[in-house]
Design an enzyme around this catalytic site. Structure first.
Site: not given
Ligand code: WQD
Length: 338
Positions: A125, A150, A154
């Site tokens: 991302s 979150y 990544k």
């Protein structure tokens, strides 16, 4: 050639399964349906004329992952979408995110390193860049401290793959750093299916347009941008799906330069929240009910991609405009609320 797509019933996963099948790949989908529905298989089958193999497996169950790879020894590539993705929830439940997003990644890589040759595509991302110092963002922009568990999954996910590739020449991997995916398949058979109140801008807009939500709150009108609202790079989900197939072929055909590569996947164009609203109003012919509220915690001012590396090295380019992508999102919203 057999390819595993984890999370293949999700938003980006399902569109990628379609593109893979259209290109003649044999696809096996693993999904635990925690944030997707088995009905998506019907949409994929309708579009491509072929049902992918499907197994409902929770990838946290290591034994099941091992057993799956024993039963499917001919898998040559994996596109790994399966992950939790709600930023706010990740702050509340960090361990859930670290287990779901990183534990499962480790289990899959453990299977791939056993193979003579394996290709791996990872859903990363643009969130890894945080608020980048320069726009548009190149792949060499520094990775900023993550704003949420979150986002951290990544970053750490990329590091796990990088470290594994370093000692595993038989493993070839590409991390695709997505900007803001949106839209639905032109057939209107698959699209985004957010559960509960959407956190993302585009589904919130289309749900407001259809009357499911009363009003969109625009988070912040005092950003240092031309119209005061935050700027993002909205990428059409089918364009994004195609980037996966191109990346996979690059690995399968040994065209990769190193065995771990990273690419931005965006349009290269920044759009403000107000521009996205205007796009919706243009394609739907409706006025959107919205109001300005305070900035959302953790949001950045601006993020859009420098796509030179994806264009030149990967040979991929986004094709759809914001209006075309928005039109597909609106068509889909109208279909699912009928
Ligand atoms: C876009 C813009 C909001 C909702 C997040 C994740 C990122 C990611 C994509 C994975 C922002 C504004 C939004 C609303 C608004 N990856 N907005 N009102 O924040 O760029 O990225 O989703 O899933 O990791 O951080 O996307 O769609 O939430 O917001 O004004 O009701 O729209 O402030 O400027 P974002 P988004």
């Amino acid at each position: 050639m057999k390819i595993l797509v984890t999370g293949g019933l999700g938003f980006i996963g399902s569109h990628t399964v379609v593109e893979l099948q259209n290109e003649g790949f044999e696809v096996v989908v693993i999904d635990d349906c925690s944030n997707s529905s088995k009905d998506v298989l019907k949409g994929i089958t309708k579009i491509t004329g072929k049902a992918p193999l499907f197994e409902n497996i929770d990838l946290k169950e290591k034994d099941k992952v091992e057993d799956f790879f024993k039963r499917h020894q001919d898998i040559q590539g994996v596109i790994h979408f399966a992950a939790s993705k709600a930023v706010g929830e990740s702050v509340e439940k960090p361990l859930l995110y670290y287990e779901n997003n990183l534990g499962t990644l480790v289990y899959i890589l453990k299977e791939l390193v056993k193979k003579n040759k394996a290709s791996f595509i990872f859903s990363s991302s643009c969130t890894v860049y945080g608020q980048a110092d320069e726009m548009p963002i190149t792949e060499s922009a520094p990775i900023k401290p993550a704003e949420s568990p979150y986002g951290n999954t990544k970053q750490i996910g990329e590091e796990i793959i990088f470290d594994t590739c370093k000692v595993t020449p038989s493993l070839n991997a590409i991390a695709l750093r997505y900007f803001n995916p949106m839209g639905a398949h032109p057939s209107n058979e698959i699209g985004e299916l957010p559960t509960g109140v959407p956190q993302n801008l585009v589904p919130f807009i289309t749900q407001t347009g259809i009357g499911l939500r009363e009003q969109l709150s625009v988070f912040g009108d005092d950003y240092p941008t031309p119209d005061g609202t935050a700027v993002r790079d909205y990428i059409y989900v089918v364009d994004l799906a195609k980037a996966h197939v191109i990346a996979l072929k690059r690995l399968l055909e040994n065209r990769n330069v190193t065995n771990y590569e990273v690419f931005n996947v965006g349009t290269g164009k920044g759009s403000s929240v107000l521009e996205v609203i205007q796009s919706f109003e243009r394609v739907s012919g409706k006025k959107l009910n919205y109001k300005f509220v305070a900035r959302r915690a953790g949001d950045i001012t601006s993020a859009y991609a420098n796509t030179t590396k994806a264009n030149d090295d990967l040979g991929w380019k986004s094709e759809y405009t914001l209006d075309e992508a928005m039109k597909s999102a609106w068509n889909w919203e109208q279909k699912i609320r009928k």
